[in-house]
Design a protein around this motif. Structure first.
Motif, mmCIF file in Angstrom:
data_model
loop_
_atom_site.group_PDB
_atom_site.id
_atom_site.type_symbol
_atom_site.label_atom_id
_atom_site.label_comp_id
_atom_site.label_asym_id
_atom_site.label_seq_id
_atom_site.Cartn_x
_atom_site.Cartn_y
_atom_site.Cartn_z
ATOM 1 N N LYS A 29 -2.390 4.501 5.388
ATOM 2 C CA LYS A 29 -0.996 4.880 5.668
ATOM 3 C C LYS A 29 -0.421 4.026 6.806
ATOM 4 O O LYS A 29 0.712 3.540 6.722
ATOM 5 N N ILE A 30 -1.221 3.842 7.857
ATOM 6 C CA ILE A 30 -0.745 3.028 8.983
ATOM 7 C C ILE A 30 -0.459 1.600 8.520
ATOM 8 O O ILE A 30 0.571 1.004 8.878
ATOM 9 N N THR A 31 -1.355 1.049 7.724
ATOM 10 C CA THR A 31 -1.145 -0.299 7.200
ATOM 11 C C THR A 31 0.147 -0.386 6.409
ATOM 12 O O THR A 31 0.941 -1.326 6.582
ATOM 13 N N PRO A 57 -19.103 10.601 3.429
ATOM 14 C CA PRO A 57 -18.707 11.709 4.297
ATOM 15 C C PRO A 57 -17.199 11.917 4.281
ATOM 16 O O PRO A 57 -16.423 10.950 4.235
ATOM 17 N N ALA A 58 -16.777 13.184 4.332
ATOM 18 C CA ALA A 58 -15.350 13.505 4.334
ATOM 19 C C ALA A 58 -14.641 12.820 5.495
ATOM 20 O O ALA A 58 -13.503 12.359 5.360
ATOM 21 N N HIS A 59 -15.309 12.736 6.641
ATOM 22 C CA HIS A 59 -14.715 12.068 7.806
ATOM 23 C C HIS A 59 -14.279 10.651 7.464
ATOM 24 O O HIS A 59 -13.165 10.212 7.800
ATOM 25 N N ASP A 60 -15.136 9.903 6.769
ATOM 26 C CA ASP A 60 -14.841 8.504 6.464
ATOM 27 C C ASP A 60 -13.714 8.382 5.435
ATOM 28 O O ASP A 60 -12.895 7.454 5.501
ATOM 29 N N VAL A 61 -13.674 9.314 4.484
ATOM 30 C CA VAL A 61 -12.594 9.299 3.496
ATOM 31 C C VAL A 61 -11.254 9.562 4.180
ATOM 32 O O VAL A 61 -10.265 8.846 3.956
ATOM 33 N N PHE A 62 -11.193 10.565 5.031
ATOM 34 C CA PHE A 62 -9.953 10.896 5.727
ATOM 35 C C PHE A 62 -9.528 9.761 6.661
ATOM 36 O O PHE A 62 -8.348 9.447 6.786
ATOM 37 N N TYR A 101 0.812 -1.222 0.000
ATOM 38 C CA TYR A 101 0.000 0.000 0.000
ATOM 39 C C TYR A 101 0.846 1.274 0.000
ATOM 40 O O TYR A 101 0.452 2.282 0.599
ATOM 41 N N GLU A 102 1.959 1.229 -0.685
ATOM 42 C CA GLU A 102 2.832 2.403 -0.669
ATOM 43 C C GLU A 102 2.264 3.590 -1.429
ATOM 44 O O GLU A 102 2.699 4.737 -1.218
ATOM 45 N N ASN A 103 1.297 3.354 -2.271
ATOM 46 C CA ASN A 103 0.712 4.452 -3.060
ATOM 47 C C ASN A 103 -0.603 4.951 -2.469
ATOM 48 O O ASN A 103 -1.455 5.465 -3.185
ATOM 49 N N ASN A 104 -0.769 4.807 -1.175
ATOM 50 C CA ASN A 104 -1.996 5.269 -0.540
ATOM 51 C C ASN A 104 -2.123 6.786 -0.647
ATOM 52 O O ASN A 104 -1.137 7.511 -0.784
ATOM 53 N N LEU A 105 -3.359 7.264 -0.576
ATOM 54 C CA LEU A 105 -3.644 8.678 -0.811
ATOM 55 C C LEU A 105 -2.986 9.599 0.210
ATOM 56 O O LEU A 105 -2.645 10.738 -0.097
ATOM 57 N N TYR A 147 -6.996 21.688 2.935
ATOM 58 C CA TYR A 147 -5.727 21.336 2.292
ATOM 59 C C TYR A 147 -5.817 20.083 1.416
ATOM 60 O O TYR A 147 -4.930 19.825 0.610
ATOM 61 N N ILE A 148 -6.880 19.314 1.596
ATOM 62 C CA ILE A 148 -7.047 18.090 0.819
ATOM 63 C C ILE A 148 -8.390 18.168 0.101
ATOM 64 O O ILE A 148 -9.445 18.158 0.740
#
Length: 385
Positions: free
Chosen positions: A234-236, A222-227, A160-164, A210-211
């Protein structure tokens, strides 16, 4: 029953279809790649033509596809979907409220979330593996599998190195510091997600400055769920890369992935493998199979973990609540709680063959009893009858 099975190319398509047939049901399969899950006139026309030919009891698909729900709703039949991805963005479609939907979710925590979105019929159902096919493929009785799949410790999956999250160009220092803090806290805890709680409305509002997120009226996420998912991805990625590199300092680690091999330079990189033909041999012949669950899977058992044990492989995994609920730790599988714990347990079970092999046998018998396709599909059919 007459079942119209829509297959979009998922790995489990043949296992599910064969199980339905073996249980005495009539199955018609439509196979097609899907590029638009919400409105798809060409595939909807194919569905309409098939649905007009005979009386079907329900449409089935792995994962939730909104235009299938629309077709089922129009014809007043059931649409049965079995979800094995999380996040699963199509569940945010307004079609989720259709009465025809019978949604089966592998992660128990998803059930309440889907009901809050308006689903009328949502059920928890862990995933399955086709042990009969695996046994036939591997010939477990005579231990016949290719020698080149014999490894000390193997990992199959993306890094998952290309995560958003990695594509974010700039965040102000206070906001970046807050995210770094909640990421560090989450990394210390398995089996419970802190991120959703710590992404407060104020933080979400600040992140939106910023995003820039793309919105889709057909799927209002919802933006909350996307973020939240961006951070969990990233953690994974961080964990998979750091854990594999740490293991590779002490053990021979074989990596089957399409990710960049430079991320784990001391591991033996083997590229990707076939889910149906090669993966079972890797799981069966590796002394230790490592699972590092995608952090967005809050409580559920990843299909990878079930497949490892169902192939007669030894599973060393992070802690997952449902895995420990259905199987017995240190008897059917082994879980780690930290990097140090992972290193110690990898060392121990590589040098204690008898214990490792007994745990492998115990887990195989348990998965055979609990997670076969026949068992899980019959539960599904009973719940949606």
């Amino acid at each position: 029953m007459n079942i119209l099975y829509f297959s979009w190319g998922e790995n489990s398509k043949d296992d599910l279809a064969h199980t339905l047939l073996s249980l005495g049901h009539s199955v018609c399969t439509i196979r097609a790649a899907v590029h638009n899950y919400f409105e798809n006139p060409s595939l909807s026309a194919i569905l309409e033509k098939e649905l007009s030919k005979k009386n079907y009891n329900f449409i089935f698909s792995f994962d939730y596809i909104p235009f299938l729900s629309t077709a089922a709703d129009t014809h007043q039949i059931k649409y049965v979907s079995w979800i094995y991805d999380r996040p699963h963005w199509t569940l945010y479609s307004p079609t989720i409220r259709n009465e025809c939907n019978y949604i089966f979710l592998f992660d128990k925590e998803m059930v309440s979330a889907v009901c809050e979105l308006g689903a009328k019929h949502a059920f928890h159902l862990p995933l399955a593996c086709n042990i009969t096919r695996y046994s036939r493929l591997l010939d477990l009785n005579r231990q016949i599998t290719p020698e080149n799949y014999e490894h000390d410790l193997s990992f199959v999956g993306s890094l998952y190195e290309n995560n958003l999250f990695r594509q974010i160009n700039y965040l102000p220092a206070p906001l970046q510091g807050y995210l770094d803090g909640i990421i560090a806290a989450q990394k210390q805890l398995w089996g419970y997600s802190l991120i959703g709680e710590l992404l407060t409305p104020d933080i979400v509002c600040e992140l939106q400055k910023y995003i820039k997120l793309e919105s889709n009226p057909a799927c209002p996420v919802p933006a909350h769920d996307v973020f939240q998912n961006m951070i969990l991805s990233k953690i994974t990625s961080d964990e998979r890369i750091s854990y594999l590199n740490a293991l590779a300092q002490y053990f021979h680690v074989t990596l089957y992935t399409g990710s960049n091999e430079r991320l784990c330079p001391t591991a033996s990189y083997q590229g990707t493998i076939s889910y149906t033909d090669q993966m079972p041999a890797v799981f069966h012949k590796s002394k230790i199979n490592l699972n590092i669950t995608l952090r967005s899977i809050a409580s559920g058992i990843p299909l990878r973990a079930i497949d490892i044990i169902g192939c007669g492989g030894f599973l060393l995994t992070n802690y997952q609540p449902e895995l420990a609920e259905y199987l017995e730790p240190d008897h059917d599988f082994v879980y780690f709680e930290s990097l140090d714990d992972l290193l110690q347990k990898a060392d121990y079970y590589l040098s204690h063959d008898d214990e490792r092999e007994q745990i492998t046998r115990n887990g195989y018998e348990k998965v055979q009893a609990l997670f076969s396709y026949e068992t899980q599909v019959q539960k599904m059919l009973q719940l949606c009858s």
